[in-house]
Design a protein around this motif. Structure first.
Motif, short mmCIF file in Angstrom:
data_model
loop_
_atom_site.label_atom_id
_atom_site.label_comp_id
_atom_site.label_asym_id
_atom_site.label_seq_id
_atom_site.Cartn_x
_atom_site.Cartn_y
_atom_site.Cartn_z
N MET A 93 -5.76 4.64 -3.92
CA MET A 93 -4.37 4.80 -3.47
C MET A 93 -3.56 5.64 -4.45
SD MET A 93 -3.36 1.24 -1.54
CE MET A 93 -4.42 0.08 -2.41
N LEU A 94 -3.85 5.51 -5.74
CA LEU A 94 -3.11 6.30 -6.73
C LEU A 94 -3.54 7.76 -6.72
CD1 LEU A 94 -2.26 3.46 -7.74
CD2 LEU A 94 -2.65 4.28 -10.07
N TYR A 95 -4.87 7.97 -6.68
CA TYR A 95 -5.42 9.33 -6.75
C TYR A 95 -6.52 9.45 -5.69
CZ TYR A 95 -2.81 9.14 -11.06
OH TYR A 95 -1.79 8.98 -11.98
N THR A 138 0.83 -1.20 0.00
CA THR A 138 0.00 0.00 0.00
C THR A 138 0.87 1.26 0.00
OG1 THR A 138 -0.21 0.04 2.42
CG2 THR A 138 -1.87 -1.19 1.19
N GLN A 139 2.00 1.21 0.67
CA GLN A 139 2.90 2.35 0.65
C GLN A 139 3.43 2.61 -0.75
OE1 GLN A 139 5.87 1.49 3.65
NE2 GLN A 139 4.33 1.31 5.26
N PHE A 140 3.73 1.53 -1.46
CA PHE A 140 4.18 1.68 -2.84
C PHE A 140 3.09 2.31 -3.70
CE2 PHE A 140 4.09 0.03 -7.17
CZ PHE A 140 5.30 0.50 -7.65
N LEU A 141 1.86 1.78 -3.62
CA LEU A 141 0.78 2.32 -4.44
C LEU A 141 0.46 3.76 -4.09
CD1 LEU A 141 -1.71 -0.71 -4.66
CD2 LEU A 141 -0.09 0.11 -6.39
N ALA A 159 -2.09 -2.46 -24.77
CA ALA A 159 -2.17 -1.00 -24.87
C ALA A 159 -0.81 -0.35 -25.08
CB ALA A 159 -2.84 -0.42 -23.62
N ALA A 160 0.27 -1.12 -24.92
CA ALA A 160 1.62 -0.61 -25.17
C ALA A 160 2.28 -1.32 -26.34
CB ALA A 160 2.47 -0.76 -23.91
N ASP A 161 1.48 -1.90 -27.22
CA ASP A 161 2.04 -2.63 -28.35
C ASP A 161 2.89 -1.72 -29.24
OD1 ASP A 161 1.87 -5.23 -30.10
OD2 ASP A 161 1.42 -3.59 -31.48
N ASN A 162 2.60 -0.43 -29.25
CA ASN A 162 3.38 0.50 -30.07
C ASN A 162 4.69 0.92 -29.41
OD1 ASN A 162 2.15 1.96 -28.05
ND2 ASN A 162 1.24 3.51 -29.38
N ASN A 163 4.98 0.40 -28.21
CA ASN A 163 6.24 0.70 -27.51
C ASN A 163 6.53 -0.46 -26.58
OD1 ASN A 163 8.48 1.91 -26.47
ND2 ASN A 163 7.39 3.47 -25.30
N ARG A 164 7.02 -1.53 -27.11
CA ARG A 164 7.08 -2.82 -26.42
C ARG A 164 8.20 -2.89 -25.38
NH1 ARG A 164 5.78 -7.47 -30.95
NH2 ARG A 164 3.70 -6.72 -31.51
N LYS A 165 7.94 -2.30 -24.25
CA LYS A 165 8.87 -2.35 -23.11
C LYS A 165 8.07 -2.72 -21.86
CE LYS A 165 11.89 1.27 -24.98
NZ LYS A 165 12.44 2.63 -24.73
N ALA A 166 8.65 -3.57 -21.04
CA ALA A 166 7.99 -3.99 -19.80
C ALA A 166 8.96 -3.84 -18.63
CB ALA A 166 7.52 -5.44 -19.90
N ALA A 167 8.46 -3.29 -17.54
CA ALA A 167 9.28 -3.11 -16.34
C ALA A 167 8.47 -3.53 -15.11
CB ALA A 167 9.72 -1.66 -16.19
N LEU A 168 9.06 -4.36 -14.28
CA LEU A 168 8.43 -4.77 -13.03
C LEU A 168 8.72 -3.71 -11.99
CD1 LEU A 168 6.88 -6.89 -11.38
CD2 LEU A 168 9.08 -8.01 -10.93
N LEU A 169 7.68 -3.00 -11.55
CA LEU A 169 7.85 -1.91 -10.59
C LEU A 169 7.79 -2.40 -9.15
CD1 LEU A 169 5.65 0.90 -12.21
CD2 LEU A 169 8.05 0.31 -12.66
N HIS A 170 7.04 -3.46 -8.91
CA HIS A 170 6.89 -3.96 -7.55
C HIS A 170 6.43 -5.42 -7.60
CE1 HIS A 170 5.92 -3.79 -3.20
NE2 HIS A 170 5.00 -4.66 -3.54
N ARG A 171 6.93 -6.20 -6.64
CA ARG A 171 6.39 -7.55 -6.45
C ARG A 171 6.54 -7.96 -4.99
NH1 ARG A 171 8.27 -12.88 -9.82
NH2 ARG A 171 9.81 -13.09 -8.13
N GLN A 208 2.50 5.99 -3.43
CA GLN A 208 3.50 6.83 -4.09
C GLN A 208 3.44 6.74 -5.61
OE1 GLN A 208 5.63 9.00 -2.51
NE2 GLN A 208 4.44 8.49 -0.69
N LEU A 209 2.88 5.65 -6.12
CA LEU A 209 2.94 5.39 -7.56
C LEU A 209 2.29 6.49 -8.39
CD1 LEU A 209 3.71 3.47 -9.85
CD2 LEU A 209 1.51 2.31 -9.51
N GLY A 210 1.15 7.00 -7.94
CA GLY A 210 0.45 8.02 -8.70
C GLY A 210 1.23 9.31 -8.86
#
Length: 259
Positions: free
Chosen positions: A117-119, A22-25, A232-244, A27-29
Motif C-alpha cells: 500500500m505504501l509503495y 487502506t485509503q490512509f495507507l 530507531a528515533a531515540d535521537n529525536n524523541r517525538k511521537a505523532a499519531l497519524l491514524h487510529r 496515501q502515506l507513502g
C-alpha cells in the motif's frame, strides 16, 4: 531525516479491501521523501536470534489460511539492498547486538500487506528483520536505537504489528462500536508515547489498563515492533499519531510516526 513508523497490518484482508485505513495507507507513502531503502521489523517473523535479510529478490509468503483466494495471487517482488544489510550488521557489531544473516526467507504478510500500500510498485529495496518477543522492551528498543543513524541516510524504518491484537477477543463481522477496553489501552499507550515515557511503556504489561486483553500473554509479538520503531528515533524523541481506527470491535489500526 526519515522518520521511523509503527504501522498496524491488521488482518490479511486489508490487502484487498477499500476502507478508511487502506485509503490512509495508500496515501502515506506519498507524504515522505522517497526512501533509499526500508528496514522492516515484522510481527510475523519471530526468531530468538536477531535476523538480518540478505536477499536479492523476495518471494511472497502467504502465512495465513482460509481467506479469499484472491489474496494468494498477490505478489510483491521487492528487492533487497546488500549495502544497507552490510551497514545494519556493522551497526549491530558496534552496539554489541548478536545477529544472524538470513538469505532465503521471503516477505510475510506483516511486511507485504503494508509495503504494497505504501509503495505498490515494489520499487523500494527492503531489508526484512525478525522480532524477538522474549526480549525485554528495553532490549527491543536498543536494537531499534542501534539503527537510528540510518534514518539520516534516507532509510525508512518500520515496525509492523498492532497495539491491540487479540484474535480471541475480536468480533468478526462486527464493525460497530469500538470496545471500551481497547480504547482505554490505546489511550494509555498514546499518552506515554507522546511524552516519550519509556519507563512506563517498558512496564506496559503491568501498568496499562486492559493490557491482558490488548496484548495477551499467549502472544505479544504484534505489540513489540512498536519498541523497535520507537528506539530507531531515540535521537529525536517525538511521537505523532497519524491514524487510529478499529475493525471487528477491537482490532486496532494505528500508525505512529517517530522522529
Amino acid at each position: 531525516m526519515m522518520p521511523s513508523l509503527f504501522i498496524a497490518h491488521g488482518a490479511p484482508l486489508l490487502a484487498i479491501e477499500n476502507n478508511e485505513y487502506t485509503q490512509f495507507l495508500n496515501q502515506l507513502g506519498q507524504t515522505f521523501p522517497r526512501p533509499k531503502a526500508i528496514i522492516l521489523f515484522s510481527a510475523h517473523w519471530e526468531s530468538r536470534a536477531q535476523k538480518v535479510s540478505e536477499v536479492d529478490q523476495y518471494d511472497t509468503i502467504y502465512d495465513f489460511g482460509g481467506f479469499d483466494p484472491e489474496l494468494y495471487t498477490i505478489k510483491y517482488p521487492a528487492q533487497g539492498d546488500m549495502e544497507i544489510s552490510k551497514e545494519i550488521k556493522e551497526l549491530f557489531k558496534e552496539n554489541g547486538i548478536p545477529f544472524e544473516v538470513e538469505t532465503k526467507r521471503g516477505l510475510d504478510h506483516g511486511a507485504w500487506v503494508v509495503l504494497r500500500m505504501l509503495y505498490p510498485n515494489a520499487d523500494v529495496p527492503v531489508i526484512s528483520m525478525s522480532v524477538n518477543s522474549a526480549l525485554s522492551p528495553e532490549e527491543q528498543y536498543k536494537i531499534g536505537k542501534s539503527l537510528a543513524a540510518l534514518r539520516a541516510n534516507d532509510v525508512l524504518i518500520i515496525g509492523s504489528g498492532g497495539t491491540v491484537h487479540n484474535l480471541r477477543a475480536v468480533s468478526w463481522g462486527d464493525d460497530g462500536a469500538v470496545h471500551q477496553w481497547a480504547l482505554e489501552f490505546d489511550d494509555w499507550i498514546a499518552h506515554h508515547l507522546h511524552t516519550w515515557d519509556t519507563d512506563s511503556l517498558f512496564k506496559y504489561d503491568s501498568l496499562a489498563p486492559n493490557a491482558e486483553n490488548a496484548v495477551p500473554r499467549f502472544g505479544n509479538e504484534h505489540f513489540v515492533p512498536l519498541f523497535y520503531a520507537m528506539g530507531a528515533a531515540d535521537n529525536n524523541r517525538k511521537a505523532a499519531l497519524l491514524h487510529r481506527s478499529y475493525r471487528y470491535g477491537n482490532l486496532s489500526h494505528s500508525v505512529w510516526q517517530f522522529g
